[in-house]
Design an enzyme around this catalytic site. Structure first.
Site, short mmCIF file in Angstrom:
data_model
loop_
_atom_site.label_atom_id
_atom_site.label_comp_id
_atom_site.label_asym_id
_atom_site.label_seq_id
_atom_site.Cartn_x
_atom_site.Cartn_y
_atom_site.Cartn_z
N ASN A 147 39.42 13.56 74.07
CA ASN A 147 38.31 14.03 74.91
C ASN A 147 38.43 15.55 74.98
O ASN A 147 39.28 16.09 75.69
CB ASN A 147 38.43 13.40 76.30
CG ASN A 147 37.38 13.90 77.27
OD1 ASN A 147 36.38 14.49 76.87
ND2 ASN A 147 37.62 13.68 78.55
N TRP A 148 37.57 16.24 74.23
CA TRP A 148 37.68 17.70 74.14
C TRP A 148 37.25 18.41 75.41
O TRP A 148 37.57 19.56 75.61
CB TRP A 148 36.85 18.21 72.96
CG TRP A 148 37.41 17.85 71.61
CD1 TRP A 148 38.47 17.02 71.34
CD2 TRP A 148 36.92 18.29 70.34
NE1 TRP A 148 38.68 16.93 69.99
CE2 TRP A 148 37.73 17.69 69.35
CE3 TRP A 148 35.87 19.12 69.95
CZ2 TRP A 148 37.53 17.92 67.99
CZ3 TRP A 148 35.66 19.33 68.59
CH2 TRP A 148 36.49 18.75 67.62
N LYS A 149 36.46 17.75 76.25
CA LYS A 149 35.91 18.36 77.46
C LYS A 149 35.10 19.61 77.08
O LYS A 149 34.51 19.65 76.01
CB LYS A 149 37.03 18.64 78.47
CG LYS A 149 37.87 17.37 78.74
CD LYS A 149 38.80 17.48 79.90
CE LYS A 149 39.58 16.19 80.07
NZ LYS A 149 40.44 16.20 81.27
N HIS B 198 34.14 9.24 83.63
CA HIS B 198 35.32 10.10 83.75
C HIS B 198 35.37 10.69 85.15
O HIS B 198 34.35 11.04 85.73
CB HIS B 198 35.27 11.22 82.69
CG HIS B 198 36.60 11.90 82.53
ND1 HIS B 198 37.03 12.86 83.42
CD2 HIS B 198 37.59 11.75 81.61
CE1 HIS B 198 38.23 13.28 83.04
NE2 HIS B 198 38.60 12.62 81.95
N GLU C 206 36.11 13.50 86.23
CA GLU C 206 35.51 14.84 86.39
C GLU C 206 34.00 14.73 86.58
O GLU C 206 33.41 15.51 87.33
CB GLU C 206 35.86 15.70 85.17
CG GLU C 206 37.32 16.10 85.17
CD GLU C 206 37.89 16.47 83.81
OE1 GLU C 206 39.12 16.71 83.75
OE2 GLU C 206 37.14 16.50 82.82
N GLU D 21 42.82 6.27 84.11
CA GLU D 21 43.29 7.64 84.25
C GLU D 21 43.58 7.94 85.72
O GLU D 21 42.65 8.16 86.50
CB GLU D 21 42.22 8.62 83.75
CG GLU D 21 41.93 8.52 82.27
CD GLU D 21 41.29 9.80 81.75
OE1 GLU D 21 41.82 10.38 80.81
OE2 GLU D 21 40.26 10.22 82.30
N GLY E 221 45.62 16.56 83.40
CA GLY E 221 45.76 18.00 83.24
C GLY E 221 46.76 18.64 84.19
O GLY E 221 46.82 19.86 84.31
N SER F 41 47.83 13.29 80.94
CA SER F 41 48.99 14.05 80.47
C SER F 41 49.86 13.27 79.49
O SER F 41 51.08 13.34 79.53
CB SER F 41 49.82 14.56 81.66
OG SER F 41 49.03 15.40 82.49
N GLY G 34 43.36 14.37 76.61
CA GLY G 34 42.62 15.59 76.91
C GLY G 34 43.17 16.77 76.14
O GLY G 34 42.93 16.93 74.94
N GLY G 35 43.95 17.61 76.82
CA GLY G 35 44.44 18.85 76.23
C GLY G 35 45.11 18.70 74.88
O GLY G 35 44.92 19.53 73.97
#
Length: 253
Positions: free
Chosen positions: A9-11, A96, A98, A168, A174, A214, A235-236
């Site tokens: 997930n590049w966000k 998600h 966010e 999640e 993150g 994470s 994510g990251g």
């Protein structure tokens, strides 16, 4: 055998040129060294059509990070499920934390999004998870159950075949904090049990459930060794091809 998946997930990261370059790098490394699991990259809307051109989707599938809760019309700035599908994407992430937290997405909105995504032939990666306060109050099970019940548990068993679940814990996204492999396994086993209650044991056994929060190349082998963890929503670590591949390669250990 249910499918093992590692999804990125590049966000809101990477401009168009950077995104195409990253997608190409991920694709080339997967084609050269075939993964032991399904691989999906979910990119910002503006990347989708261009990224579709550089992917071998039999090896790396493409997904969007969201879609609208309306079919079409005067909704300035929104992107419909049919638009997402027309780019060549196969998946969409919905629910998600966010999106729920920053953009006020409700269970009812997500229900509409899920139905539109499925109607347009997209597979849905549906997210659920609790906050730190909810975890500390030991309410994580009821929170997750309500999120699923109110947005996806109305689907037929046939529609359910196109749902991937992603747990999640919001306190681990993150933050560098990861649920322990035992905490993650406990929750994913619970989710599988409530899917079985809502559908059947056979449907639950066929449901792919991912852990997100994470996850990295170091902790992935332990997380993925658990019986109910079928992969990760990353994510990251999905923003660097080498880091992403490190997680995917955990399925080879």
């Amino acid at each position: 055998m249910r499918k093992k998946i590692v999804a990125g997930n590049w966000k809101m990261n990477k401009d168009l040129q950077e995104g195409v370059a990253l997608a190409k790098e991920i694709n080339d490394s997967m084609v050269a060294d075939k993964p032991n699991c399904g691989v999906v990259i979910c990119t910002p809307f503006i990347h989708l059509a261009k990224v579709a051109d550089v992917l071998d989707q039999s090896v790396v599938a493409l997904g969007a990070e969201n879609c609208a809760d309306k079919e079409k019309g005067a909704y300035t700035g929104e992107v419909s499920a049919s638009m997402v599908k027309s780019t060549g994407a196969q998946y969409v992430i919905l629910g998600h934390s966010e999106r729920r937290q920053y953009y006020g997405e409700t269970a009812a909105m997500l229900k509409d999004k899920v139905e539109l995504a499925l109607a347009n032939g997209l597979k849905v990666i549906f997210c659920c998870g609790e906050t730190l306060d909810e975890r500390e109050a030991e309410k994580q099970n009821e929170v997750v159950k309500a999120e699923l019940k109110d947005s996806v548990f109305h689907l037929s068993a046939e529609e359910w075949k196109n749902i991937v679940l992603a747990y999640e814990p919001i306190w681990a996204i993150g933050t560098g904090k990861t649920a322990t492999s035992d905490q993650a396994e406990e929750m994913l086993a619970y989710i599988r049990a409530i899917v079985a209650d809502n559908y059947s044991k056979e449907v639950a056994e066929d449901t792919t459930i991912l852990y997100g929060g994470s996850c990295n190349a170091k902790n992935a082998p332990e997380l993925f060794s658990k019986p109910d963890i079928d992969g990760g929503l990353i994510g990251g670590a999905s923003l660097k091809a080498e880091d992403f591949k490190g997680i995917i390669d955990a399925w080879k250990k």
